[in-house]
Enzyme design. Structure first.
Site, PDB file in Angstrom:
ATOM      1  N   LEU A 273       0.881  -1.163   0.000  1.00  0.00           N
ATOM      2  CA  LEU A 273       0.000   0.000   0.000  1.00  0.00           C
ATOM      3  C   LEU A 273       0.920   1.214   0.000  1.00  0.00           C
ATOM      4  O   LEU A 273       1.883   1.261   0.770  1.00  0.00           O
ATOM      5  CB  LEU A 273      -0.878   0.033   1.255  1.00  0.00           C
ATOM      6  CG  LEU A 273      -2.113  -0.865   1.296  1.00  0.00           C
ATOM      7  CD1 LEU A 273      -2.739  -0.818   2.689  1.00  0.00           C
ATOM      8  CD2 LEU A 273      -3.131  -0.442   0.241  1.00  0.00           C
ATOM      9  N   ASP A 274       0.659   2.199  -0.862  1.00  0.00           N
ATOM     10  CA  ASP A 274       1.535   3.367  -0.859  1.00  0.00           C
ATOM     11  C   ASP A 274       1.365   4.128   0.451  1.00  0.00           C
ATOM     12  O   ASP A 274       0.410   3.924   1.205  1.00  0.00           O
ATOM     13  CB  ASP A 274       1.264   4.248  -2.079  1.00  0.00           C
ATOM     14  CG  ASP A 274      -0.135   4.815  -2.101  1.00  0.00           C
ATOM     15  OD1 ASP A 274      -0.420   5.711  -1.276  1.00  0.00           O
ATOM     16  OD2 ASP A 274      -0.952   4.379  -2.925  1.00  0.00           O
ATOM     17  N   ALA A 275       2.299   5.014   0.730  1.00  0.00           N
ATOM     18  CA  ALA A 275       2.330   5.690   2.028  1.00  0.00           C
ATOM     19  C   ALA A 275       1.054   6.467   2.308  1.00  0.00           C
ATOM     20  O   ALA A 275       0.614   6.569   3.461  1.00  0.00           O
ATOM     21  CB  ALA A 275       3.546   6.620   2.100  1.00  0.00           C
TER      22      ALA A 275
END
Length: 241
Positions: free
Chosen positions: A105-107
């Site tokens: 999951l991206d930040a």
């Protein structure tokens, strides 16, 4: 040298039932070990045996760890970050540090991540050929015309090829804000955000709520929990294992 134990003892230790119950399951032909029907008196190595009871995979290797995490926004999907940003290992109990995350999951995104030291299962869950569904809640600008859902279900063209959602549902809408749920089967980078940007509704908040049969539920941000035996079996079933 492999350490073998009686099959009924291994099954009982894995939570299948009492030893007597496990003996009855073996006698009834409901237990398969390494692809072959088991018989009473069989011994197995719990660290390596592939065991199914009534078609369900039973994990007997007690060194295997299966966790779900509710990744907070702002945390990067790595175990350690060379730039000093908050990383997954910051939220893991000391005994669960030797795991790796399944997918990313991206930040700026949050929600469900699976972590395990079972490389085979992790590969199958992450590989697009196994088609494991992932469910997301997306906050986007409203109102949302019906054509948006129709376009995403039909497919849109992105820089790296076509993409589509498998399910689309409007969860809530109020003024200039809307909450929608989508299900996708692929994991290209930022795929959900890019699809919504393509139809003119950029995502301001993205939460993954399910991976296959595993749901985020009431798990609070930054917390982890161990999956139950039934949940692990459901994951194996989702990838044909």
């Amino acid at each position: 040298m492999p350490s073998t134990e009686r099959l009924q003892k291994v099954l009982a230790a894995a939570g299948v039932g009492s030893r007597r119950t496990c003996e009855d399951l073996i006698a009834a032909g409901r237990v398969i070990v390494d692809g072959k029907p088991a018989t009473l008196g069989d011994k197995v190595d719990p660290a390596t045996a592939v065991i199914h009871v009534d078609g369900e995979r039973i994990v007997t290797d007690d060194s295997r760890v299966y966790l779900e995490m509710n990744k907070p926004r702002g945390v990067v999907s790595t175990m350690d970050d060379e730039r000093g940003r908050a990383a997954l290992s910051d939220y893991l109990p000391p005994g669960d540090q030797r795991v790796f995350h399944v997918g990313r999951l991206d930040a700026d995104s949050e929600g469900l991540l699976l972590l395990t030291n079972d490389g085979t299962l992790a590969h199958r869950l992450a590989h697009p050929s196994f088609g494991v569904a992932k469910t997301y809640l997306c906050e986007i600008p409203g109102p949302v015309p019906r054509a948006v859902g129709r376009r995403l279900l039909a497919g849109v063209e992105l820089d790296d090829g076509p993409a589509k959602v498998d399910e689309f549902r409007l969860v809530d809408a109020e003024g200039k804000r809307a909450l929608v749920e989508v299900v996708v089967h692929e994991g290209r980078k930022h795929i959900v955000r890019r699809m919504f940007a393509e139809v003119g509704h950029p995502v301001s908040r993205l939460v993954r709520t399910a991976i296959g049969p595993i749901s985020l539920g009431a798990l609070k941000p930054g917390r982890t929990r161990r999956l139950s035996g039934a949940e692990v079996s459901a994951l194996f079933r989702a990838v044909g294992g």
